[in-house]
Scaffold this active site. Structure first.
Site, mmCIF file in Angstrom:
data_model
loop_
_atom_site.group_PDB
_atom_site.id
_atom_site.type_symbol
_atom_site.label_atom_id
_atom_site.label_comp_id
_atom_site.label_asym_id
_atom_site.label_seq_id
_atom_site.Cartn_x
_atom_site.Cartn_y
_atom_site.Cartn_z
ATOM 1 N N SER A 1 0.849 -1.187 0.000
ATOM 2 C CA SER A 1 0.000 0.000 0.000
ATOM 3 C C SER A 1 0.889 1.241 0.000
ATOM 4 O O SER A 1 2.083 1.172 0.240
ATOM 5 C CB SER A 1 -0.890 0.008 1.229
ATOM 6 O OG SER A 1 -0.101 0.204 2.384
ATOM 7 N N LYS A 2 0.258 2.364 -0.257
ATOM 8 C CA LYS A 2 0.988 3.624 -0.272
ATOM 9 C C LYS A 2 1.686 3.842 1.068
ATOM 10 O O LYS A 2 2.839 4.254 1.126
ATOM 11 C CB LYS A 2 -0.004 4.769 -0.530
ATOM 12 C CG LYS A 2 0.535 5.826 -1.461
ATOM 13 C CD LYS A 2 -0.569 6.768 -1.909
ATOM 14 C CE LYS A 2 -0.029 7.686 -2.980
ATOM 15 N NZ LYS A 2 -1.037 8.550 -3.556
ATOM 16 N N ARG A 3 0.946 3.562 2.123
ATOM 17 C CA ARG A 3 1.485 3.783 3.464
ATOM 18 C C ARG A 3 2.690 2.866 3.721
ATOM 19 O O ARG A 3 3.711 3.270 4.263
ATOM 20 C CB ARG A 3 0.397 3.506 4.499
ATOM 21 C CG ARG A 3 0.725 4.003 5.905
ATOM 22 C CD ARG A 3 -0.377 3.633 6.878
ATOM 23 N NE ARG A 3 -0.556 2.193 6.969
ATOM 24 C CZ ARG A 3 0.186 1.391 7.743
ATOM 25 N NH1 ARG A 3 1.139 1.905 8.478
ATOM 26 N NH2 ARG A 3 -0.028 0.094 7.776
ATOM 27 N N LYS B 1 4.652 1.641 1.554
ATOM 28 C CA LYS B 1 5.797 2.083 0.756
ATOM 29 C C LYS B 1 6.572 3.157 1.501
ATOM 30 O O LYS B 1 7.797 3.179 1.506
ATOM 31 C CB LYS B 1 5.315 2.626 -0.596
ATOM 32 C CG LYS B 1 4.803 1.547 -1.538
ATOM 33 C CD LYS B 1 4.177 2.156 -2.783
ATOM 34 C CE LYS B 1 3.409 1.088 -3.559
ATOM 35 N NZ LYS B 1 2.624 1.671 -4.655
ATOM 36 N N ALA B 2 5.821 4.051 2.141
ATOM 37 C CA ALA B 2 6.466 5.122 2.895
ATOM 38 C C ALA B 2 7.181 4.558 4.125
ATOM 39 O O ALA B 2 8.281 4.982 4.467
ATOM 40 C CB ALA B 2 5.430 6.150 3.315
#
Length: 496
Positions: free
Chosen positions: A256-258, A260-261
């Site tokens: 997910s985007k999160r 990845k961060a």
RNA sequence: GCCCCCAUCGUCUAGUGGCCCAGGACGGGGCCCUCUCAAGGCCCAAACAGCGGUUCGAGUCCGCUUGGGGGCACCA
């Protein structure tokens, strides 16, 4: 495996950062092209005006160069099948979609986005498959032409066969069959006049004479559509190879985007640009990415690009999704760092010192490299191991100076003895200093760990360092003695 | 909800009907080497999702079940 020259293409859209999946797709394209003596092409799929990200194309190109995957044709290098940016091929798509309309295999559709949304919602409520309901499919051609002439907004849809089945061949999965009535009349040309992927990619792959299409298995759902489009034109299909997708480390779905961060905080990322900054090298990254989805053989693990070119084999591509394993990336990266020539490694780690404002002189750096080479997992590991070489003054934690099982006064005593020995040596090179230090250790009835540990902290300022004698040899006698003097002071102050 | 895909150690994989009481690599554990940390060497634990078929013989072929993944846009 030597086949006919393959013409392959890496066709990303400039909508964000280049990620691992792209890197692997590009790599496989490159490997096949180089192995067969064919061409590797870069094509930019930028037909979506809304998702265009300025700078993304440059990042893609930089990423490819950094990875060492040089292409033969592309927007910045040209080629005889150009242009290689889809926004520069608009007329081509227009002609082709018209051809399909003339053939009765595509039709104009005047449905508004609002109506489509309403239809979709109703279908969802009724829990039936969401799809275009074919409202404009059988419009009278005359009437449609008139509406177009009057300037009415419209898209062009593909007229999917409504009966029978479509079978398309995926190279690593075999034939994939779906019932045509389950297939949608997808949009080929948007109302803004730009083609969708479905049309543009098929047209370009044909015109550019692409022989093998590597793409993500996310395209499997639209695979029958694409096969139908190609067939509607009467073209020969390329060999389709749908690559498995990458799953998050847990293996539960895509990142997910999160997530990845989050990965960045642990020193990892799925973005090529980040990985580069994090100290990963292209050799390691390529090797790692290549082996996710490709079984290179019974025992081989560490492979160079030329070796991969030689061994690459379509038959050993794996269809199942692969969980990302960053720990294994560490291993591959470290292994490839160890394979680098000393001057090459020196050049690659230098920026990391400069980034932290250390004054680096190349001669010293070159002497340091062999000492830290097998200790680096990522390039930026050079800092904890070797930054002290370039520090004017050390910040020492006094407690670290106290030798194991001794107190500060005893340690000061030992430090003075070490000083006395080193002071009388012609220099502190490995060859000269080691034997006297061992002798001293024995005389004092101490362990090598106690004596050299103390010396290590005094000279390097840290508990962990490259081999001590080799390090001292680089630092030189006078600085070693100076730092030892300082250490003695610290220990003596602790003792009062 | 519908469609499609996938299924060997924790992870990446080898295995294309007998060569497999399943091989390699990462990670884990142990030992060796050793001035720290590494690197390196040796050793160990660890898997054919389940059930039915086909076959003299199945990890390998077929079906079902289960599990996982992907997709269902005027995005790619």
């Amino acid at each position: 495996m030597i086949d006919k020259p393959a013409r392959v293409r890496f066709a990303p859209s400039p909508t964000g950062h280049m990620h691992l999946g792209s890197a692997r797709t590009a790599l496989y394209n490159y490997l096949l092209a180089r192995q067969t003596g064919g061409q590797f092409i870069l094509r930019i799929e930028d037909t979506d005006q809304k998702r265009y990200v300025p700078g993304a194309e440059k990042e893609l190109i930089d990423g490819l160069h950094w990875l060492g995957l040089d292409y033969d044709e592309g927007p910045d290098v040209g080629g005889s099948f150009g242009p290689y940016r889809q926004t520069e091929r608009r007329e081509t798509y227009r002609e082709h979609v018209q051809k399909l309309v003339d053939l009765g295999k595509a039709y104009p559709c005047f449905c508004t986005p609002e109506r489509l949304e309403k239809v979709r919602q109703e279908q969802q409520q009724q829990k039936i498959r969401t799809h275009y309901d074919g409202f404009c499919r059988n419009l009278d051609p005359q009437e449609a032409a008139a509406r177009i002439a009057s300037g009415e907004k419209h898209v062009i849809r593909f007229k999917m066969p409504s009966e029978g089945t479509t079978t398309a061949l995926d190279y690593i999965r075999g034939p994939i069959t779906v019932e045509n009535k389950l297939l949608d009349d997808s949009v080929l040309m948007k109302s803004d006049g730009w083609p969708t992927y479905h049309l543009a990619a098929m047209v370009d792959d044909h015109l550019m004479e692409i022989t093998h299409v590597f793409r993500s298995s996310e395209w499997l759902g639209t695979f029958p559509l694409h096969a139908n489009i190609v067939r509607a034109f009467g073209w020969e299909e390329p060999i389709w190879i749908h690559l498995s997708i990458f799953l998050k480390p847990s293996g539960k779905g895509k990142m997910s985007k999160r997530e990845k961060a989050e990965a960045i905080k642990d020193g990892y990322s799925i973005f090529v640009k980040d990985l580069q900054d994090l100290g990963f090298i292209p050799e390691g990254l390529n090797n790692w990415a290549a082996l996710m989805g490709w079984g290179a053989g019974e025992t081989e693990d560490i492979l160079t690009l030329p070796e991969m070119i030689e061994k690459f084999d379509l038959h050993h591509l794996n269809p199942s999704p692969a969980a990302i394993n960053f720990t294994k990336l560490d291993y591959f990266n470290g292994a490839h760092i160890r394979m680098l020539a000393l001057d090459d490694l020196a050049a690659r780690i230098k920026p990391y010192f400069l980034r932290e404002n250390y004054k680096v002189d190349d001669a010293t750096l070159l002497k340091i490299v062999p000492l830290i080479r097998e200790r680096l997992v990522t390039l930026d590991d050079c800092l904890p191991f070797a930054a002290w070489f370039f520090k004017e003054t050390l910040t020492i934690n006094p407690a670290d100076l106290v030798a194991k099982n001794l107190d500060s006064a005893q340690s000061a005593q030992v430090a003075r003895k070490i000083y006395a020995v080193l002071e009388n040596l012609p220099n502190v090179s490995h060859a000269v200093a080691e034997a006297p230090m061992r002798a001293l250790t024995e005389n004092l009835g101490l362990s090598l760990g106690q004596v050299l540990g103390l010396l290590r902290v005094a000279v390097t300022g840290q508990m962990v360092s490259p081999p001590l004698f080799e390090s001292m040899e680089i630092v030189g006698k006078s600085l070693v003695l100076e730092r030892l003097r300082n250490a003695i002071d610290i220990l003596e102050k602790m003792s009062v």
